[in-house]
Design an enzyme around this catalytic site. Structure first.
Site, PDB file in Angstrom:
ATOM      1  N   TYR A 159       0.828  -1.204   0.000  1.00 24.12           N
ATOM      2  CA  TYR A 159       0.000   0.000   0.000  1.00 24.12           C
ATOM      3  C   TYR A 159       0.862   1.253   0.000  1.00 24.12           C
ATOM      4  CZ  TYR A 159      -4.108  -2.913   1.050  1.00 24.12           C
ATOM      5  OH  TYR A 159      -5.122  -3.848   1.004  1.00 24.12           O
TER       6      TYR A 159
ATOM      7  N   PRO B  60     -16.686  -3.956   0.292  1.00 22.69           N
ATOM      8  CA  PRO B  60     -17.982  -4.506   0.720  1.00 22.69           C
ATOM      9  C   PRO B  60     -19.202  -3.741   0.216  1.00 22.69           C
ATOM     10  CG  PRO B  60     -16.955  -3.309   2.520  1.00 22.69           C
ATOM     11  CD  PRO B  60     -15.929  -3.399   1.422  1.00 22.69           C
ATOM     12  N   LEU B  61     -19.035  -2.512  -0.257  1.00 20.86           N
ATOM     13  CA  LEU B  61     -20.166  -1.783  -0.830  1.00 20.86           C
ATOM     14  C   LEU B  61     -20.299  -2.043  -2.329  1.00 20.86           C
ATOM     15  CD1 LEU B  61     -19.864   1.667   0.987  1.00 20.86           C
ATOM     16  CD2 LEU B  61     -21.165  -0.356   1.671  1.00 20.86           C
TER      17      LEU B  61
ATOM     18  N   VAL C  15     -22.118  -0.175  -6.121  1.00 18.73           N
ATOM     19  CA  VAL C  15     -23.397   0.542  -6.037  1.00 18.73           C
ATOM     20  C   VAL C  15     -23.214   2.037  -6.254  1.00 18.73           C
ATOM     21  CG1 VAL C  15     -25.343   1.129  -4.542  1.00 18.73           C
ATOM     22  CG2 VAL C  15     -24.437  -1.198  -4.537  1.00 18.73           C
ATOM     23  N   PHE C  16     -22.165   2.603  -5.676  1.00 15.68           N
ATOM     24  CA  PHE C  16     -21.964   4.049  -5.759  1.00 15.68           C
ATOM     25  C   PHE C  16     -20.843   4.429  -6.737  1.00 15.68           C
ATOM     26  CE2 PHE C  16     -23.258   2.869  -1.380  1.00 15.68           C
ATOM     27  CZ  PHE C  16     -24.550   3.359  -1.448  1.00 15.68           C
TER      28      PHE C  16
END
Length: 300
Positions: free
Chosen positions: A60, A214-215, A218-219
């Site tokens: 990262y 985890p979302l 959708v957005f």
């Protein structure tokens, strides 16, 4: 500064992670470019809201974020026992560390060196969980197991797991050493893991799933699938009185495999709302409604 925290070498215990994990991939130069003070503040906000597990990977920030986090953690004076640290190893980025091509390295020597380097950067003397970041066609299970067992016996890791491994790849590693976690992509828009046997396999073998992204999308994407879901979420937000993020996380948490979402937000208000998903009693019919709208058809 000396690493903080008690070495668990002589302790016979498993890591106990928070029910939602905060992902640090976006904290550093890859995205938000948080400074030490901002990271320190965010660490405290997470812990105050019972999100005590922090997910890292050596790569990262181009191998820089762990060190930045470690500096912030060191200045925070937070007791090591109040938080849990996950890191991943194995990916070798192109152009870094004299690498000419992106590849994977799961030699015994490299795994041990990478963990020791992460410990130094994170200013601690043990990881709660070490994950292999992505499977390599050239990985040798016996060599991986030797590295894991040495790291455990030396008290440098408590638990071991995988990331993005299939069931057959997991079985290969599991045949040589205990696998406690597998971090995979799972969300309302990416639900294949509950259909292809991945989550069934993990339940069968007592492997705890973690979910990155985890979302889902959708957005992030304006496609038929996400339009259907957003339309339904408007109704569910009104019904439950919580945000759509909370509902989507609750959808993941309802699965019997006990998936732990890895939330990558650095927005303080959203962090403060994350744990509401743990307490949300999402109705079975609403769970199936979300899945139905994601698939674009009724269940068979």
């Amino acid at each position: 500064m000396q690493p903080q925290g008690k070495n668990p070498k002589l302790e016979t215990r498993n890591s106990k992670l928070s029910e939602i994990i905060v992902g640090t991939m976006n904290w550093g130069v890859w995205d938000k470019k948080l400074n030490t003070q901002e990271m320190n503040h965010l660490i405290n906000i997470c812990i105050e809201n019972k999100i005590t597990t922090f997910d890292h990977a050596d790569i990262y920030g181009g191998y820089t974020t762990e060190e930045q986090f470690g500096k912030a953690y060191g200045e925070s004076k937070i007791s090591r026992e109040k938080l849990q640290l996950i890191s991943k190893c194995g990916i070798q980025l192109e152009g870094s560390r004299t690498n000419k091509i992106k590849h994977y390295d799961y030699s015994k020597e490299y795994i041990i060196w990478s963990v020791e380097n992460s410990l130094k950067n994170l200013q601690t003397d043990y990881l709660d969980v070490l994950l292999l970041h992505r499977p390599s066609p050239l990985m040798i299970a016996d060599e991986i197991a030797e590295a894991v067992e040495k790291l455990k016996s030396d008290g440098k890791i408590i638990d071991f797991g995988l990331s993005n491994f299939t069931t057959s790849q997991t079985e290969l590693i599991r045949s040589k050493t205990e696998v406690s976690y597998n971090q995979i992509q799972f969300s309302a828009t990416h639900y294949e893991a509950m259909l292809d046997g991945s989550l069934d396999y993990m339940q069968t073998h007592d492997i705890r799933p973690m979910s990155w992204n985890p979302l889902g999308t959708v957005f992030r994407e304006d496609i038929e699938q996400t339009r259907r879901l957003k339309k339904l979420l408007v109704q569910l937000v009104e019904k439950y009185g919580v945000g759509s993020d909370t509902i989507l996380l609750s959808w993941i948490l309802k699965h019997p495999s006990k998936v732990i979402p890895v939330a990558g937000t650095v927005n303080i208000a959203r962090i403060q709302a994350l744990m509401k998903a743990v307490e949300l009693p999402l109705d079975n019919l609403d769970w199936f409604a979300i899945w139905t709208e994601s698939m674009g058809k009724k269940v068979d």
